[in-house]
Structure formats: C-alpha cells, structure tokens
Design an enzyme around this catalytic site. Structure first.
Site, mmCIF file in Angstrom:
data_model
loop_
_atom_site.group_PDB
_atom_site.id
_atom_site.type_symbol
_atom_site.label_atom_id
_atom_site.label_comp_id
_atom_site.label_asym_id
_atom_site.label_seq_id
_atom_site.Cartn_x
_atom_site.Cartn_y
_atom_site.Cartn_z
ATOM 1 N N ARG A 181 0.835 -1.212 0.000
ATOM 2 C CA ARG A 181 0.000 0.000 0.000
ATOM 3 C C ARG A 181 0.864 1.253 0.000
ATOM 4 O O ARG A 181 0.415 2.317 -0.390
ATOM 5 C CB ARG A 181 -0.844 0.050 1.289
ATOM 6 N N ARG A 185 9.147 6.512 -3.427
ATOM 7 C CA ARG A 185 9.309 7.554 -4.447
ATOM 8 C C ARG A 185 10.715 8.116 -4.475
ATOM 9 O O ARG A 185 11.287 8.386 -3.426
ATOM 10 C CB ARG A 185 8.376 8.724 -4.155
ATOM 11 N N ARG A 258 -8.170 -7.158 13.951
ATOM 12 C CA ARG A 258 -7.424 -6.313 14.865
ATOM 13 C C ARG A 258 -8.346 -5.167 15.244
ATOM 14 O O ARG A 258 -9.149 -4.699 14.429
ATOM 15 C CB ARG A 258 -6.173 -5.745 14.194
ATOM 16 N N ARG A 289 0.329 5.358 16.773
ATOM 17 C CA ARG A 289 0.385 6.725 16.241
ATOM 18 C C ARG A 289 -0.461 7.667 17.073
ATOM 19 O O ARG A 289 -1.294 7.234 17.868
ATOM 20 C CB ARG A 289 -0.034 6.769 14.767
ATOM 21 N N GLU A 314 -3.339 5.782 19.448
ATOM 22 C CA GLU A 314 -3.931 4.523 18.975
ATOM 23 C C GLU A 314 -3.149 3.327 19.489
ATOM 24 O O GLU A 314 -1.947 3.221 19.263
ATOM 25 C CB GLU A 314 -3.943 4.479 17.443
ATOM 26 N N TYR A 362 -9.600 -5.449 3.711
ATOM 27 C CA TYR A 362 -8.970 -4.222 4.194
ATOM 28 C C TYR A 362 -9.259 -3.125 3.151
ATOM 29 O O TYR A 362 -8.442 -2.836 2.294
ATOM 30 C CB TYR A 362 -7.471 -4.511 4.317
ATOM 31 N N ASP A 364 -10.276 0.607 1.572
ATOM 32 C CA ASP A 364 -10.328 2.063 1.713
ATOM 33 C C ASP A 364 -11.765 2.501 1.434
ATOM 34 O O ASP A 364 -12.586 1.709 0.961
ATOM 35 C CB ASP A 364 -9.377 2.725 0.714
HETATM 36 N N1 UDP Z 1 3.598 0.965 7.892
HETATM 37 C C1 UDP Z 1 4.831 0.949 8.520
HETATM 38 N N2 UDP Z 1 5.295 2.076 9.118
HETATM 39 C C2 UDP Z 1 4.587 3.225 9.142
HETATM 40 C C3 UDP Z 1 3.331 3.267 8.490
HETATM 41 C C4 UDP Z 1 2.870 2.109 7.887
HETATM 42 O O1 UDP Z 1 5.494 -0.076 8.530
HETATM 43 O O2 UDP Z 1 5.072 4.213 9.724
HETATM 44 C C5 UDP Z 1 3.111 -0.288 7.277
HETATM 45 C C6 UDP Z 1 2.374 -1.161 8.255
HETATM 46 O O3 UDP Z 1 2.676 -2.511 7.941
HETATM 47 C C7 UDP Z 1 0.925 -0.898 7.959
HETATM 48 C C8 UDP Z 1 0.956 -0.684 6.458
HETATM 49 O O4 UDP Z 1 2.202 -0.019 6.234
HETATM 50 O O5 UDP Z 1 0.104 -1.964 8.323
HETATM 51 C C9 UDP Z 1 -0.190 0.128 5.920
HETATM 52 O O6 UDP Z 1 -0.197 1.372 6.558
HETATM 53 P P1 UDP Z 1 -1.406 2.378 6.430
HETATM 54 O O7 UDP Z 1 -0.972 3.665 6.995
HETATM 55 O O8 UDP Z 1 -1.911 2.338 5.047
HETATM 56 O O9 UDP Z 1 -2.470 1.706 7.405
HETATM 57 P P2 UDP Z 1 -3.878 2.277 7.898
HETATM 58 O O10 UDP Z 1 -3.818 3.768 7.835
HETATM 59 O O11 UDP Z 1 -4.882 1.686 6.991
HETATM 60 O O12 UDP Z 1 -3.958 1.781 9.284
#
Ligand code: UDP
Length: 377
Positions: A181, A185, A258, A289, A314, A362, A364
C-alpha cells in the site's frame, strides 16, 4: 401489517448509506438499520471543542476514480487535506512518509535520486540475493517484501516495530500486500497517496453520511440478529454489511480482526504536534500513532483560531467479542475460513454482501463507493 421494502440495509456505514442513496434515487423503498446509536459506521465523527474527532480512527478519502470523487463531492464538497504523515523512529528522529527522497535524506544524508538509488540497491542486496538463491520469485511475507522493496535500515527503523505493533504478529507471518500500500518515491514528495484526488468533507464526515441518508428511513439502536426472522420478512432483498461469519452463525469458525483502542485527550494548547498524523515506529512505544484531529480540517494560521486541540493515541490489540472489529486479518487461516463463507454467500439470491466486514477485506473508502455505484450500473 409490516410494510414491505425493496431493500433492508443492515448497517449504516459507508457502503450501506451509499447503497441506500443510490437505491432511493431509483425509486426503491429502503430501510436502513444499525445497531449503533448513530449512522456513519466508522467514519462517524464526534464534535469536541468545535473539532471533528474521528471516533473510530482517522479516515482520509483518496481516489483516482473521477466518478467516485465527483459523486462524493456532489454530496458534500471536500477540502484540500493531503496526508503527509511523519514517523518518529526508535532513535527519536523524525522521518517523512511515505518512503521518498526526504526520508532517504533524513536516513542516510543522500541528496540526489542517484545517490539514494545506490544506497537502496545496497540496502536491498542481501535480501534480493537470498531470495534468488532460494529460487523465490515473489516475496512470501511482509518482511521479505519490505526488505526487497526498501532495504534493511528502513525496515528496521520505520516498518518492523510499527507493523508488529499494529498487527500483533511477526512480519514474517503477515501477507506482503499490506506493505505494498505504501509508495516508494525517488522525488521529494510527502503525499502519502498516489491518487489524483484526496481530502476530507468540508464540515466533517457526518455531512457525507447525512447527505447520503437524506430522506432514507433509518432505525438506529436496532440489531438485525436480535429479530432476524422479522427483518428477513420485510424486504425483497437484504443488503448485509455486518460480519459475514456472524451472518452464517459462525458455522466455519470465527474470523479474526485487529481492533484499536483510542486514548483521546483534549489539550489546552492550539497545536500539539503540527501534523494530523505522527507514527511511532519503536516497538517499545505502546501506541502506534497519535492523531491530532483539527489538522484534517484547519490549515495554516487557522489552526490557532481554536485554543484547544484533541489528540488520540492509537493502541492496536487483538479483537475479542464486544470490541469493534476494525482490520480484517487476511492471513492464510482467516482467508481460508472466509472463502468458505464466501462460497455460501455466492449462492444467495436475495442477499447482497458489501463492505469491509461482509467481504472481510482491508478496504479504503473509495472502493466501497465504487462498488455501490457499480451495483446500480
Ligand atoms: N507501515 C509501517 N510504518 C509506518 C506506516 C505504515 O510499517 O510508519 C506499514 C504497516 O505494515 C501498515 C501498512 O504499512 O500496516 C499500511 O499502513 P497504512 O498507513 O496504510 O495503514 P492504515 O492507515 O490503513 O492503518
């Protein structure tokens, strides 16, 4: 005498509400029921000190599908919020996400794409060679995916701890797609998404839900399973957006999720962290986060108009009954269980399954809308 509906929609979340909107436009009689005391599912926001608090976790709408973007904007205009999360690494340093030239500069001091590419190649080499030796062509798990995509430093600093906290499982036991996901870049671009459009509804997500459900009959605090036979008898078709395993009485076993526990606090300061999203990637920081909600809807100097701010830490935990099922755990065992339910679902002629819980996916937000739109094409 019970009134007959064309559709009984179980769940007033984004799929259910969009479905109801589209069906109503076509003259269909809909009843939406939801066991919660509010509509909107997990995009519902609660107003605290004039700030829309994403009660069930931060939602950022993003899509490249113009039809979906135009559709949601026809309900409520969206603002210019662009998600640029920052990650605090175990050593306390801040890094930009997604992985881009800013991250590479912060991590290694490399200043050009060529320097960064050379560093990335070096970082990925071991993992790539190991896979080659073992004759593996596709990464088999999240760790292999991360190591071959972005290399060992970033995996150790920004991915491993965060991911294992979020999913409560080792990176070697998680599917590779989760990390795909995230864009990588070679430009100085902190926009988390590659999509053409993104934003937050002006005035908050509740406006989107209210707009979708305008004129639709909605019964809140109403549990489908508490009176299933009655609900099944009042409509020609059921649109079911709840948990598919519950719909089938858990006959093939329970699907795992989860969940996230939010520790929400109102602070007497206007600007706590200067960004909507700051990730904490260290394994020993218990939360994944911190969300500062006002930054989704106020920008620049306007942030200071409100002397208060609301933050949510969270904490990711395993789901058990009575908790909110947030993220499906699409590992092999759960996927196999889900496939059995899906086979049953595909045989139903009068039940439509849609959304994250019914499809155990999962998702969006935008693909949820696209799916509802497609249903009526
Ligand atoms: N991820 C990570 N570090 C970060 C942010 C995301 O390793 O700082 C990885 C982690 O495995 C996560 C995945 O990227 O499950 C997808 O992150 P996303 O932010 O898309 O998750 P969401 O916002 O849907 O919880």
């Amino acid at each position: 005498m019970l009134m007959k509906y064309d559709y009984l929609i179980v769940g007033a979340g984004l799929f259910g509400a969009t479905f109801a909107y589209l069906a109503r436009k076509r003259g269909k009689r809909c009843l939406v029921i939801d066991k919660r005391s509010h509509a909107g599912g997990n995009i519902y926001c609660e107003n605290v000190e004039g700030i829309n608090v994403h009660k069930y976790g931060a939602h950022i709408f993003h899509t490249s599908d113009k039809e979906v973007w135009d559709f949601v904007n026809s309900i409520v205009p969206f603002n210019r919020y662009t998600n640029c999360p920052v990650a605090q690494a175990p050593d306390g340093k801040l890094h930009n996400l997604p992985f881009n030239m800013n991250t590479f500069y912060q991590m290694w001091g490399v200043k050009t794409p060529a320097e960064a590419q050379a560093k990335l190649d070096e970082q990925r080499r071991d993992a790539v060679e190991r896979m080659k030796e073992e004759g593996i062509t596709e990464p088999r798990n999240l760790e292999e995916q991360a190591l071959t995509l972005i290399g060992c430093d970033i995996y150790e600093q920004l991915i491993k701890g965060y991911t294992e906290k979020q999913w409560g499982r080792k990176c070697t036991e998680l599917p590779a797609f989760i990390i795909r996901r995230l864009p990588v870049r070679m430009t100085f671009d902190n926009n988390y998404f590659n999509d053409s459009y993104q934003g937050i509804p002006i005035g908050g997500y509740n406006r989107l839900i209210d707009g979708l459900l305008d004129g639709v009959e909605v019964k809140l605090d109403t549990d489908f399973f508490a009176d299933r036979a009655r609900w099944e008898s009042i409509a020609d078709k059921i649109v079911f957006t709840g948990k598919i395993d519950e719909f089938y009485g858990y006959r093939f076993g329970k699907l795992e999720y989860r969940t996230v526990r939010f520790e929400t606090e109102t602070l007497d300061e206007p600007n706590h962290q200067g960004n909507a999203v700051v990730n904490y990637t260290a394994a020993d920081v218990p939360y994944t986060r911190i969300i500062e909600h006002k930054h989704f809807e106020t920008f620049g100097a306007a942030v200071y108009d409100n002397p208060h701010t609301v933050i949510s830490r969270e904490y990711s935990t395993e789901w058990t009954d009575g908790m909110e099922p947030f993220y499906p755990v699409n590992d092999e065992r759960n996927q196999a269980v889900y496939e059995q339910y899906r086979t049953l679902a595909s045989l139903e002629s009068s039940v439509i399954f849609g959304g994250r819980l019914a499809e155990y996916k999962y998702y969006d937000m935008a693909p949820i809308i696209a799916q509802a739109l497609n249903h009526f094409k």
